[in-house]
Design an enzyme around this catalytic site. Structure first.
Site, PDB file in Angstrom:
ATOM      1  N   GLU A  88       0.829  -1.207   0.000  1.00 46.97           N
ATOM      2  CA  GLU A  88       0.000   0.000   0.000  1.00 46.97           C
ATOM      3  C   GLU A  88       0.863   1.255   0.000  1.00 46.97           C
ATOM      4  O   GLU A  88       1.998   1.249   0.448  1.00 46.97           O
ATOM      5  CB  GLU A  88      -0.900   0.004   1.241  1.00 46.97           C
ATOM      6  CG  GLU A  88      -1.876  -1.162   1.234  1.00 46.97           C
ATOM      7  CD  GLU A  88      -2.845  -1.139   2.406  1.00 46.97           C
ATOM      8  OE1 GLU A  88      -3.920  -1.734   2.255  1.00 46.97           O
ATOM      9  OE2 GLU A  88      -2.549  -0.546   3.453  1.00 46.97           O
ATOM     10  N   SER A 215      11.681   6.958  14.731  1.00 48.35           N
ATOM     11  CA  SER A 215      10.506   6.637  15.530  1.00 48.35           C
ATOM     12  C   SER A 215      10.956   6.375  16.963  1.00 48.35           C
ATOM     13  O   SER A 215      11.627   5.380  17.231  1.00 48.35           O
ATOM     14  CB  SER A 215       9.814   5.401  14.957  1.00 48.35           C
ATOM     15  OG  SER A 215       9.417   5.682  13.638  1.00 48.35           O
ATOM     16  N   LEU A 216      10.601   7.286  17.860  1.00 51.09           N
ATOM     17  CA  LEU A 216      11.097   7.196  19.236  1.00 51.09           C
ATOM     18  C   LEU A 216      10.031   6.597  20.159  1.00 51.09           C
ATOM     19  O   LEU A 216      10.234   5.560  20.767  1.00 51.09           O
ATOM     20  CB  LEU A 216      11.524   8.596  19.697  1.00 51.09           C
ATOM     21  CG  LEU A 216      12.479   8.672  20.872  1.00 51.09           C
ATOM     22  CD1 LEU A 216      13.768   7.921  20.611  1.00 51.09           C
ATOM     23  CD2 LEU A 216      12.803  10.144  21.184  1.00 51.09           C
ATOM     24  N   CYS A 334      -0.852   6.583   9.348  1.00 49.16           N
ATOM     25  CA  CYS A 334       0.373   5.975   9.884  1.00 49.16           C
ATOM     26  C   CYS A 334       0.057   4.690  10.630  1.00 49.16           C
ATOM     27  O   CYS A 334      -0.823   4.653  11.481  1.00 49.16           O
ATOM     28  CB  CYS A 334       1.066   6.912  10.866  1.00 49.16           C
ATOM     29  SG  CYS A 334       1.633   8.422  10.135  1.00 49.16           S
TER      30      CYS A 334
END
Ligand code: SAH
Length: 345
Positions: A88, A215-216, A334
């Site tokens: 996607e 990404s944390l 997301c």
């Protein structure tokens, strides 16, 4: 599976064309045609050459199977690959242009507890040309050309961990930013990683000054490991050092993604801890309320809680924004992108 012609840069196309005994200018013609999103059978080349290419290469490595349009105008594309795998991608409209979110792998093996992309594990890596073709075909379908692009910005934030497919991703970035091709400037490209530290350091040496995003989602290793298995491998302090190194080498500030998860990482104490961790760093924080994934139990925070989190970061002098979620009604936001497998004869 046949090979992917879009994997080749202009130089490699030249070698191919010469090996076929064709004239040099055919390489430029091939490259331009492919970058316009044309399939091999639609390229303006002599028939024998076209047939020779079609023996070894996929006519069109990525096709659009289906398009879903969100109420906010965001489009989600279901792409079919030559082997029947489905991935996607998303196209979002902003005042400054259109941003396409591309996938770098079919599935993902990072195992983050809140993300749909990782549900079936990693199926396979995409090649550089398959990543690029997602953009070429969307640009063409939306009526864009090489000069007047409909895709102005690119984010590597679809399914997959870009740095788990390092070689193909770097090759893709070189094709994407090449002059004479679709030529998207590295400044308009963002790459998001869950924090594969050695690859972050290696990438700092590639000379591709894009927006590095990490990404944390937590400010301590123990908390991070609750939702992100990769936290057992690399610590936050190693990640921050790799970010500083990236800044040193490229002069680009870096960005942290922080998805707000109810009862997990989103109360006031978490906001103060994050501010303390990032104080004085040349970075920006993108907050987003966790989007729902039906197979997962984790939930996003309420809007007020997210606003308060943002307020605290801002008061503490941290540059931060709360992103509005786009395309969630079509499963295009997301963490909602996923892979599927279709049996093909
Ligand atoms: N594998 C890379 C690229 C994915 S980018 C990475 O981990 O950075 C997608 C971003 O959305 C990441 O920051 C990811 O952590 C975040 N995300 C995943 N699931 C989400 C969800 N359900 N809601 C909001 N953000 C999510």
């Amino acid at each position: 599976m046949k090979k992917v012609l879009q994997d080749l840069n202009e130089e490699e196309l030249l070698a191919l064309v010469e090996g076929m005994g064709e004239k040099k200018f055919r390489a430029r013609q091939l490259f331009e045609g492919l970058m316009q999103g044309k399939r091999i059978s639609a390229l303006p080349i002599p028939a024998p050459m076209r047939e020779a290419l079609l023996k070894d290469y996929e006519d069109e490595p990525v096709t659009i199977r289906e398009t879903f349009v969100s109420q906010d105008g965001t489009k989600k594309f279901l792409f079919e690959l030559a082997d029947g795998n489905l991935i996607e991608g998303v196209l979002m409209h902003y005042h400054y242009g259109n941003t396409q979110c591309v996938s770098t792998q079919v599935g993902c093996r990072m195992g983050c507890k809140f993300c749909a992309s990782t549900l079936g594990g990693l199926v396979r890596n995409l090649t550089a040309g398959e990543i690029l073709s997602q953009i070429l075909i969307v640009n063409r379908t939306e009526g864009g050309t090489l000069k007047e692009r409909k895709v102005t910005n690119v984010v590597l934030m679809g399914s997959g961990e870009p740095f788990d497919n390092y070689g193909e991703v770097v090759k893709f970035l070189r094709l994407l930013t090449a002059e004479g091709g679709i030529h998207v400037s590295a400044r308009n490209v963002s790459l998001s990683t869950c924090g594969l530290v050695p690859k972050m350091r290696e990438f700092a040496e590639e000379g591709i000054p894009l927006n590095l995003t990490v990404s944390l989602h937590a400010s301590t290793d123990t908390e991070r490991a609750r939702t992100m298995p990769v936290a057992n491998k690399y610590t936050i302090s190693e990640i921050l050092e790799a970010c500083s190194y990236y800044f040193e080498r490229t002069g680009r500030r870096y960005i942290f993604e922080y998805s707000l998860i109810a009862g997990e990482n989103a109360d006031e104490a978490h906001a103060y801890a994050l501010a303390e961790l990032l104080k004085g760093r040349p970075c920006h924080v993108n907050l987003i309320r966790l989007n729902e994934v039906k197979e997962r139990t984790l939930k996003g925070t309420r809007e007020e809680e997210a606003q308060r989190f943002l307020e605290i970061l801002t008061e503490c002098g941290i540059s931060a924004t709360l992103r509005r979620s786009m395309g969630s009604d079509i499963g295009g936001a997301c963490g909602q992108l996923r892979a599927s497998y279709l049996k093909k004869e």
